[in-house]
Design a protein around this motif. Structure first.
Motif, PDB file in Angstrom:
ATOM      1  N   GLY A  64       0.841  -1.238  -0.026  1.00  0.00           N
ATOM      2  CA  GLY A  64      -0.027   0.047  -0.116  1.00  0.00           C
ATOM      3  C   GLY A  64       0.696   1.439  -0.036  1.00  0.00           C
ATOM      4  O   GLY A  64       0.341   2.256   0.150  1.00  0.00           O
ATOM      5  N   LYS A  65       2.266   1.313  -0.121  1.00  0.00           N
ATOM      6  CA  LYS A  65       3.174   2.271  -0.048  1.00  0.00           C
ATOM      7  C   LYS A  65       3.633   2.472  -1.460  1.00  0.00           C
ATOM      8  O   LYS A  65       3.893   1.268  -2.099  1.00  0.00           O
ATOM      9  N   GLN A  66       4.350   3.693  -1.780  1.00  0.00           N
ATOM     10  CA  GLN A  66       5.398   3.660  -2.920  1.00  0.00           C
ATOM     11  C   GLN A  66       6.815   4.010  -2.466  1.00  0.00           C
ATOM     12  O   GLN A  66       6.835   4.641  -1.693  1.00  0.00           O
ATOM     13  N   TYR A  67       7.784   3.455  -3.211  1.00  0.00           N
ATOM     14  CA  TYR A  67       8.944   3.374  -2.843  1.00  0.00           C
ATOM     15  C   TYR A  67       9.771   3.654  -4.091  1.00  0.00           C
ATOM     16  O   TYR A  67       9.729   2.924  -5.290  1.00  0.00           O
ATOM     17  N   ARG A  68      10.898   4.786  -4.157  1.00  0.00           N
ATOM     18  CA  ARG A  68      11.637   4.940  -5.125  1.00  0.00           C
ATOM     19  C   ARG A  68      13.115   4.261  -4.642  1.00  0.00           C
ATOM     20  O   ARG A  68      13.431   4.183  -3.585  1.00  0.00           O
ATOM     21  N   VAL A  69      13.344   3.111  -5.510  1.00  0.00           N
ATOM     22  CA  VAL A  69      14.611   2.302  -5.648  1.00  0.00           C
ATOM     23  C   VAL A  69      15.749   2.197  -6.397  1.00  0.00           C
ATOM     24  O   VAL A  69      15.286   2.624  -7.491  1.00  0.00           O
TER      25      VAL A  69
END
Length: 103
Positions: free
Chosen positions: A9-14
Motif C-alpha cells: 500500500g506504499k510507494q518506494y523509489r529504489v
C-alpha cells in the motif's frame, strides 16, 4: 537506473544496491522475490511511466531480515474529564536488498 514500486500500500523509489524496509512480506530470509508492480522506471532523462503499472517490468530483491519498527506511543487525554488512554504499536517490516531492475 531507478524505479518506483508499490508494495504494502506504499510507494518506494529504489535503485540497485539499496536496502529498504517495506511492510512485512511472507518470505524466508535469503529468498529472492520479484516485485512486479513497477509504476515508473527511469534512467537519466528517459522516463517510462505506467498506466498504472509498466508491462513486463519488475524489480528483483533479496530478503535480508525481518524485524519490528520502534514503538509508537499513543496518548489520548480529555482535559478536566479525568480521562487518559495509553497505547503503543510496533509495526512489522521486511528489509529488502535491491538486486536488479528490469524495465
Amino acid at each position: 537506473m531507478y524505479a518506483v514500486i508499490k508494495t504494502g500500500g506504499k510507494q518506494y523509489r529504489v535503485t540497485v544496491g539499496e536496502k529498504i524496509k517495506v511492510e512485512q512480506i511472507p518470505a524466508e530470509v535469503g529468498a529472492e522475490i520479484s516485485l512486479d508492480q513497477v509504476l515508473m522506471a527511469g534512467e537519466g532523462d528517459s522516463v517510462k511511466i505506467g498506466t498504472p503499472v509498466l508491462e513486463g517490468a519488475r524489480v528483483k530483491a533479496t530478503v535480508v531480515a525481518h524485524g519490528r519498527h520502534p514503538k509508537v506511543r499513543i496518548f489520548k487525554m480529555r482535559r478536566r474529564k479525568h480521562y487518559q488512554k495509553h497505547q503503543g504499536h510496533r509495526q512489522n517490516y521486511t528489509e529488502l536488498h535491491i538486486q536488479a531492475i528490469e524495465a
